[in-house]
Design a protein around this motif. Structure first.
Motif, PDB file in Angstrom:
ATOM      1  N   VAL A  24      48.049  -7.808  48.894  1.00  0.00           N
ATOM      2  CA  VAL A  24      47.627  -6.639  49.747  1.00  0.00           C
ATOM      3  C   VAL A  24      46.275  -7.443  50.383  1.00  0.00           C
ATOM      4  N   GLU A  25      46.166  -7.102  51.508  1.00  0.00           N
ATOM      5  CA  GLU A  25      44.809  -7.411  52.210  1.00  0.00           C
ATOM      6  C   GLU A  25      44.168  -6.208  52.495  1.00  0.00           C
ATOM      7  N   GLU A  26      42.990  -5.969  51.962  1.00  0.00           N
ATOM      8  CA  GLU A  26      42.153  -4.874  51.953  1.00  0.00           C
ATOM      9  C   GLU A  26      40.923  -4.986  52.992  1.00  0.00           C
ATOM     10  N   HIS A  27      40.923  -3.965  53.873  1.00  0.00           N
ATOM     11  CA  HIS A  27      39.765  -4.294  54.772  1.00  0.00           C
ATOM     12  C   HIS A  27      39.124  -2.620  54.869  1.00  0.00           C
ATOM     13  N   THR A  28      37.813  -2.693  55.021  1.00  0.00           N
ATOM     14  CA  THR A  28      36.976  -1.155  55.259  1.00  0.00           C
ATOM     15  C   THR A  28      36.488  -1.037  56.449  1.00  0.00           C
ATOM     16  N   LEU A  29      36.932  -0.183  57.332  1.00  0.00           N
ATOM     17  CA  LEU A  29      36.048   0.069  58.569  1.00  0.00           C
ATOM     18  C   LEU A  29      34.852   0.633  58.517  1.00  0.00           C
ATOM     19  N   GLU A  30      34.007   0.534  59.492  1.00  0.00           N
ATOM     20  CA  GLU A  30      32.743   1.014  59.386  1.00  0.00           C
ATOM     21  C   GLU A  30      32.587   2.290  58.938  1.00  0.00           C
ATOM     22  N   ASN A  31      33.528   3.144  59.273  1.00  0.00           N
ATOM     23  CA  ASN A  31      33.457   4.738  59.009  1.00  0.00           C
ATOM     24  C   ASN A  31      33.777   4.854  57.687  1.00  0.00           C
ATOM     25  N   GLY A  32      34.249   3.959  56.908  1.00  0.00           N
ATOM     26  CA  GLY A  32      34.592   4.201  55.576  1.00  0.00           C
ATOM     27  C   GLY A  32      36.099   4.158  55.453  1.00  0.00           C
ATOM     28  N   MET A  33      36.849   4.221  56.403  1.00  0.00           N
ATOM     29  CA  MET A  33      38.316   4.333  56.110  1.00  0.00           C
ATOM     30  C   MET A  33      38.656   2.846  55.952  1.00  0.00           C
ATOM     31  N   ARG A  34      39.628   2.794  54.707  1.00  0.00           N
ATOM     32  CA  ARG A  34      40.040   1.511  54.249  1.00  0.00           C
ATOM     33  C   ARG A  34      41.629   1.329  54.764  1.00  0.00           C
ATOM     34  N   LEU A  35      41.661   0.034  54.875  1.00  0.00           N
ATOM     35  CA  LEU A  35      43.217  -0.446  55.480  1.00  0.00           C
ATOM     36  C   LEU A  35      43.928  -1.376  54.434  1.00  0.00           C
ATOM     37  N   ASP A 267      38.302  24.242  58.594  1.00  0.00           N
ATOM     38  CA  ASP A 267      37.112  23.867  57.517  1.00  0.00           C
ATOM     39  C   ASP A 267      37.879  22.662  56.666  1.00  0.00           C
ATOM     40  N   TYR A 268      38.974  23.051  56.124  1.00  0.00           N
ATOM     41  CA  TYR A 268      39.574  22.046  55.287  1.00  0.00           C
ATOM     42  C   TYR A 268      39.813  20.660  55.869  1.00  0.00           C
ATOM     43  N   TYR A 269      40.222  20.547  57.165  1.00  0.00           N
ATOM     44  CA  TYR A 269      40.384  19.396  57.873  1.00  0.00           C
ATOM     45  C   TYR A 269      38.816  18.548  58.086  1.00  0.00           C
ATOM     46  N   SER A 270      37.687  19.476  58.472  1.00  0.00           N
ATOM     47  CA  SER A 270      36.540  18.537  58.474  1.00  0.00           C
ATOM     48  C   SER A 270      35.995  18.168  57.407  1.00  0.00           C
ATOM     49  N   LEU A 271      36.297  18.670  56.226  1.00  0.00           N
ATOM     50  CA  LEU A 271      35.959  18.283  54.843  1.00  0.00           C
ATOM     51  C   LEU A 271      36.838  17.048  54.279  1.00  0.00           C
ATOM     52  N   PHE A 272      38.158  17.403  54.276  1.00  0.00           N
ATOM     53  CA  PHE A 272      38.966  16.477  53.765  1.00  0.00           C
ATOM     54  C   PHE A 272      39.612  15.252  54.514  1.00  0.00           C
ATOM     55  N   GLN A 303      34.742   9.812  63.171  1.00  0.00           N
ATOM     56  CA  GLN A 303      33.382   9.847  62.524  1.00  0.00           C
ATOM     57  C   GLN A 303      33.315  10.228  61.050  1.00  0.00           C
ATOM     58  N   ARG A 304      32.455   9.191  60.523  1.00  0.00           N
ATOM     59  CA  ARG A 304      32.359   9.557  59.120  1.00  0.00           C
ATOM     60  C   ARG A 304      31.868  10.880  58.815  1.00  0.00           C
ATOM     61  N   GLY A 305      32.518  11.501  57.534  1.00  0.00           N
ATOM     62  CA  GLY A 305      32.340  13.058  57.396  1.00  0.00           C
ATOM     63  C   GLY A 305      30.770  13.074  57.160  1.00  0.00           C
ATOM     64  N   LYS A 306      30.274  14.390  57.461  1.00  0.00           N
ATOM     65  CA  LYS A 306      29.020  14.805  57.182  1.00  0.00           C
ATOM     66  C   LYS A 306      28.420  14.682  55.763  1.00  0.00           C
ATOM     67  N   THR A 307      29.284  15.512  55.282  1.00  0.00           N
ATOM     68  CA  THR A 307      29.008  15.644  53.515  1.00  0.00           C
ATOM     69  C   THR A 307      30.300  14.805  52.984  1.00  0.00           C
ATOM     70  N   PRO A 308      30.312  14.219  51.826  1.00  0.00           N
ATOM     71  CA  PRO A 308      31.325  13.786  51.429  1.00  0.00           C
ATOM     72  C   PRO A 308      32.419  14.904  50.743  1.00  0.00           C
TER      73      PRO A 308
END
Lengths: 582, 500
Positions: A24-35, A267-272, A303-308
């Motif tokens: 498996v090749e693993e990569h991480t984008l700047e916004n925190g999303m993993r591939l 709300d759920y969308y923007s958080l999770f 965009q990375r979430g404002k709060t984790p």
């Protein structure tokens, strides 16, 4: 005899240490999303999926089922996808806002209806006749707005675009811990996949929210409410996990589903659904350089979430007491025993999983100890199996068995404990342990037979916390010893750690014994309960006494009772013979 | 222990953050503007894999060395329709116990232990129209596995106690026949479609089960296990020439003198139109709207498939799903299926499940959509979507070597390989040439009759519609509703409904 020894000699050559590694090749984008990328070239397709690290465990009473409802809403389009003409987007937003305003008024009426229900003025909130007059009026207004929006909507466009381009198997799932989305596209359509998934992640539009909520309720009826044991299973799980978010059903409580609001979904969308809470998984015929570039270009815009996302902190409470649950349903009698154990990647989850395998299968302990006995009347169950379920925030060990005709759930339960006790005291012989490990190793291969299967493995393992488990877990299984199994069985599979459900057939739904055919209908219920008592009796001396009493009465009985007494006598003698054989 | 192979190549996000030429590329504002590299797909042909063994069976052989596994499947002529009258269950028991009842040299227990130790999956069974024996195991154990496979097929032991146990399990299942509304619906659907006496509707009863003796299993096996009608598929981690040689050995000198099984009989029953209700106390009704189907060799077959795709077969791109589910929120699962009958026309069916008080309304919508299709036919866009689905998803049917052989075996078993060997080669062209007029013709043919509607749910509520959509079932059925009683689970004879 000689044949058996040579056979054994042949078999004891154990499997070579099998270690299937998926690269498996693993990569991480700047916004925190993993591939996670697995290029594989035997089929001209790519299985594409992504997992959101959120499930019903992240909910609370009041919005139970929102993770799953949200999963449905992710197919409703974007500003561009889902309208006949994207220029109508502003108009669409206006209608949606107007719909929300009316829904606000409807919610006020729903609150009144709930008060009426709590006072006993109305009997059922779901009954259409119990709607207030104002509610019915508002509903008409709302329906007009739905009709107006329908003029603008390109129905299910999100799915149709994929279909037109050869996408298939598009779907999604939600469980207590994760939400996964997936589709397979022809290998030349990888960019389409990125376009579509990025668009719905960046700017989803929740059209048709309220009719989709009804769809979800129908899903609940389909899976839970109209199946023979669905409601009981849900209640039993709820009791087992009491005090923990696993206690509510993934699909949601029946009173919560129709109360979830679109604002809550937003709300759920923007958080999770922030990129730092998501992992993309591609398996199939592609070049990983291309995939990484496409991911940057399309998904890098999120965009990375404002709060984790907040951590789920509740631990499953320890009850220090056995819980027992008795239910009646249209089902054969069955026993379901669940013990609190451990979750994903806990070191004890491996021996517990091996213990499950020792119990299962046609050479397993439960089959030999409960199902396939000689003579056959010693058998207590028609089927039985045990499994360790390792979830993200906790786990359970579960044994279920279907009770054989003429036996009682309690007998089955005792026999299950006896099998476990034997393992606790004697352990598992080498050859038996090796057999189970061989199957586990082969099973690990079988799970990797195609793109989709590998994608699901990655969705599940990454969703639970670590995709490496797919490669590392099988090795940990191979390292389990008999002593490990004894230790975990003694530590977890104990009385004060368990909940036991006993299901029996609901009165009146018991299929008749053909022997009852000659008995007048009005006498059958009474007779059936007496026969059940006979079948369940465990005291041979007492049974003998009863038989003698019946024999002495048989002569004086009125003619219409004769056949009944004879039937009872026959059954009692049968039972006595069984008891005396033990 | 093998050392861990280099697996994850973690690329630092720092690297990814460097703006490359790609980021300058623009993203089109609609996915329709994306362009794709063409690639041509050639479906596999039987020729690449097909062999005839000296002993008679046809063998399909495919190599795939990715995993150390081999899969062998033997498909055999016959089916549960071969059960003699009063012996319903004989084929099922014979099929099941072939793999589960031991062999001449191994007791059932020894066989199970051996298979389990090898982590080999061996299964056998009789279905409606064929019997299969299958084996999946690690390639290193192939020789041992094939020996077992031969023994199981030629010298099964049918151990008495395993027969008794299987009967006990079947009896336990029998008791649940009226428990789940889905089971009731599936069963009554077949009774309506094919008639009481048809092969699919001859159920195992307590009496038939009790009457079956071990000798009868032995005789059934001896009579019908004919290598000439068998088709064997072997795929996985074994060289083709080696696999062939091993199969020759496995099937040579067949010790039985069997007969060739008769074909599945064709139903002669005419489906009775009307509305049929099974009263079952569940809060969600299950509804099937049925019409006669067509065979897959019918000249209208492709047109009918594409019509069905637009009407209800195509999931979220079909009308029934759009209206019943998305517009109205009346069902989670809704749609239609066209069987494309292999042996006989079969049925065309639209179905859904909805809360009992909205079932009639949803049924009305389905009937409306059928009528609209007859009157107006399909649209260009629908036809384009359906064609794309049929053409572009063809590779998925051949995703793995095991799947490929599965499809090819089915072609051979059902006779299309013999009558239309280029079916898959011509598939794309055959789908592509369907016109809107063809679709309209197919719609007129399939949808015009009066349907047979089956509903399972709480009758009282089914007939008491939600006041918001007060559609009455009797009105949908020309005033007449037929009550379908439940069946006694042990005899499958209808039980007279309680008089209310």
């Amino acid at each position: 005899m000689r044949r058996i020894t040579t056979l054994l000699a042949l078999l004891l050559t154990v499997l070579p240490a099998l270690a299937q590694e998926v690269k498996v090749e693993e990569h991480t984008l700047e916004n925190g999303m993993r591939l996670l990328l697995v290029p594989r070239h035997d089929e001209p397709t790519v299985a594409g999926g992504w997992v959101a690290h959120v499930g019903s465990a992240n909910e609370r009473p009041g919005i139970t089922g929102i993770s799953h409802l949200f999963e449905h809403m992710m197919f409703k389009g974007t500003p561009v996808i889902g309208l006949k003409d994207p220029k109508d987007y502003e108009k669409d937003l206006q209608i949606l806002a107007e719909q929300e305003r009316i829904r606000g008024d409807m919610r006020a009426e729903e609150a009144k209806m709930r008060v009426a229900f709590r006072r006993g003025d109305i009997d059922d909130l779901a009954k259409p006749e119990n709607k207030t007059a104002r509610y019915v009026e508002l509903e008409k207004e709302f329906d007009k707005l739905v009709a107006a929006e329908r003029e603008l909507i390109a129905k299910n466009a999100f799915s149709q675009i994929y279909t037109k381009q050869g996408g298939s198997g598009q779907n999604a799932f939600t469980n207590t811990d994760i939400t996964g989305y997936f589709v397979t596209v022809p290998k030349n359509r990888l960019e389409l996949w990125f376009w579509m998934e990025a668009d719905r992640l960046i700017r989803p539009v929740f059209r048709e929210f309220y009719s989709e909520r009804d769809v979800v309720f129908e899903e609940r009826r389909l899976r839970t409410e109209s199946t023979p044991t669905g409601r009981l299973d849900e209640a039993f799980e709820g009791i087992f996990w009491q005090g923990h978010p696993y206690s509510w059903p993934v699909v949601g409580y029946p009173s919560d589903i129709p109360a979830i609001t679109k604002a809550q979904a937003d709300d759920y969308y923007s958080l999770f659904y922030a990129p730092n809470n998501l992992t993309v998984i591609l398996v199939g015929d592609f070049d990983s350089k291309d995939a990484v570039a496409l991911a940057q270009r399309y998904l890098g815009r999120l965009q990375r979430g404002k709060t984790p996302p907040p951590e789920m902190t509740t631990l499953a409470p320890k009850w220090e007491a056995e819980v027992r649950f008795y239910g009646e349903a249209e089902t054969n009698p069955q026993v379901d025993i669940m013990w609190h154990t451990v979750g994903f990647q806990h070191k004890d989850s491996y021996p517990l999983s091996v213990l499950g395998d020792v119990l299962n299968g046609r050479t397993g302990r439960l089959f030999k100890g409960l199902v396939d006995l000689k003579p056959a009347d010693r058998a207590l169950a028609t089927q039985a199996r045990g499994t360790q379920q390792s979830r993200k925030y906790g786990g359970l060990f579960d044994i279920t068995a279907e009770v054989k005709e003429g036996k009682t759930p309690e007998e089955v339960e005792r026999a299950i404990y006896a099998e476990l006790d034997r393992i606790k005291t004697e352990g598992v012989p080498d050859r038996e342990l090796q057999k189970v490990k061989n199957n586990s190793a082969a099973g690990a291969f079988r799970r990797l037979s195609n793109n989709n299967a590998i994608m699901f493995q990655l969705i599940s393992n990454d969703g639970l916390g670590d995709w490496h488990e797919m490669n590392e877990g099988p090795k940990k299984i191979q390292a389990v010893t008999s002593a490990d199994i004894q230790r975990v069985a003694k530590a977890y599979l104990v009385k004060e750690n368990r909940a036991v459900a006993v299901y029996t057939r609901k009165g009146g739904s018991q299929p008749d014994d053909p022997a009852l055919a000659g008995v007048p209908a009005e006498m059958r219920p009474r007779l059936k309960s007496q026969l059940a008592q006979i079948a369940a009796s465990t005291d041979a001396a007492k049974l003998k006494e009863n038989i003698q009493r019946m024999e002495s009465q048989a002569g004086n009985a009125p003619p219409q009772m004769k056949s009944v007494i004879e039937l009872m006598l026959a059954k009692a003698r049968e039972r006595l013979a069984q008891l005396e054989k033990k | 222990m093998k050392t861990t192979q280099a697996t994850a190549t973690a690329i630092l996000s720092v690297l990814l953050a460097v703006p490359g030429g790609l980021s300058a590329q623009t993203i089109p504002d609609h996915p329709d503007k994306l362009t794709y590299k063409e690639f041509s797909y050639k479906p596999p042909t039987a020729k690449e894999y097909r062999h005839v063994l000296k002993a008679g069976p046809v063998a399909y052989v495919a190599e795939d060395h990715e995993l150390p596994l081999v899969s062998v499947t033997v498909t055999l002529r016959g089916g549960t329709h071969q059960n003699p009258e009063g012996k319903e269950g004989l084929a099922e028991l014979t099929g099941y116990l072939l793999a589960r009842g031991g062999t001449k040299t191994r007791t059932a227990e020894e066989l199970e232990e051996e298979l389990a130790f090898l982590a080999a999956n061996l299964a056998s069974g009789y279905g409606d129209d064929r019997a299969t024996v299958s084996l999946n195991l690690l390639s290193k154990d192939l020789d041992a596995g094939l020996k077992i496979l031969r023994e199981v097929m030629t010298e099964p032991r049918f151990q008495e106690d395993k027969l008794a146990l299987r009967k006990e399990q079947i009896l336990a299942d029998m008791k649940t026949r009226n428990d789940d509304s889905a089971d009731i619906e599936a069963r009554e659907r077949a009774f309506l479609a094919y008639g009481e006496g048809y092969a699919f509707n001859r159920y195992i009863t307590r009496a038939s089960l009790d009457s079956i003796k071990r000798d009868e299993l032995v005789a059934f096996h001896q009579r019908w296990f004919d290598p000439k009608g068998m088709i064997v598929a072997i795929s996985g981690d074994v060289k083709s020439d080696v696999a062939l040689r091993k199969l020759e050995e496995t099937f040579s000198r067949w010790p039985l003198k069997p007969q060739t099984a008769p074909p599945l009989p064709k139903p002669s029953h005419k489906m009775p139109p009307g509305l049929y209700i099974v009263d079952k106390d569940v809060n969600q009704g299950r509804v099937s709207v049925m019409l006669p189907g067509l065979v897959r060799t019918d000249p209208d077959y492709f047109a009918a498939e594409l019509m069905n795709d637009a009407l209800g077969g195509g999931g979220f791109s079909s009308r029934i799903v759009n209206r019943v589910r998305s517009d109205e929120g009346l069902a989670y699962s809704a749609g239609s299926t066209l069987a494309g009958g292999v042996w006989f026309p079969g049925i065309y069916r639209a179905s859904f499940q909805s809360k009992v008080r909205t079932c009639a309304y949803a049924t009305q919508i389905v009937l409306e959509e059928m009528k609209k299709f007859i009157d107006g036919g399909g649209t260009d866009s629908e036809l384009e979507t359906s064609k794309a689905r049929y053409i572009e998803t063809l590779p998925r049917r051949f995703g793995t070597k095991a799947q490929t052989l599965g499809v090819l075996v089915d072609e051979e078993y059902t006779g299309r390989y013999q009558t239309d060997p280029n079916y898959f080669a011509n598939y794309r062209a055959n789908v592509q040439k369907v016109t809107k007029a063809d679709v309209s013709r197919a719609a007129a043919r399939l949808l015009k009759g009066t349907p047979t509607i089956l509903v399972v749910g709480k009758k009282e509520d089914l007939l008491n519609p939600d006041p918001k959509h007060p559609v009455k079932y009797p009105e949908l059925a020309g005033g007449k509703v037929v009550d379908v009683p439940l069946r006694d689970p042990f005899t499958m004879k209808p039980v007279a409904p309680a008089t209310k």
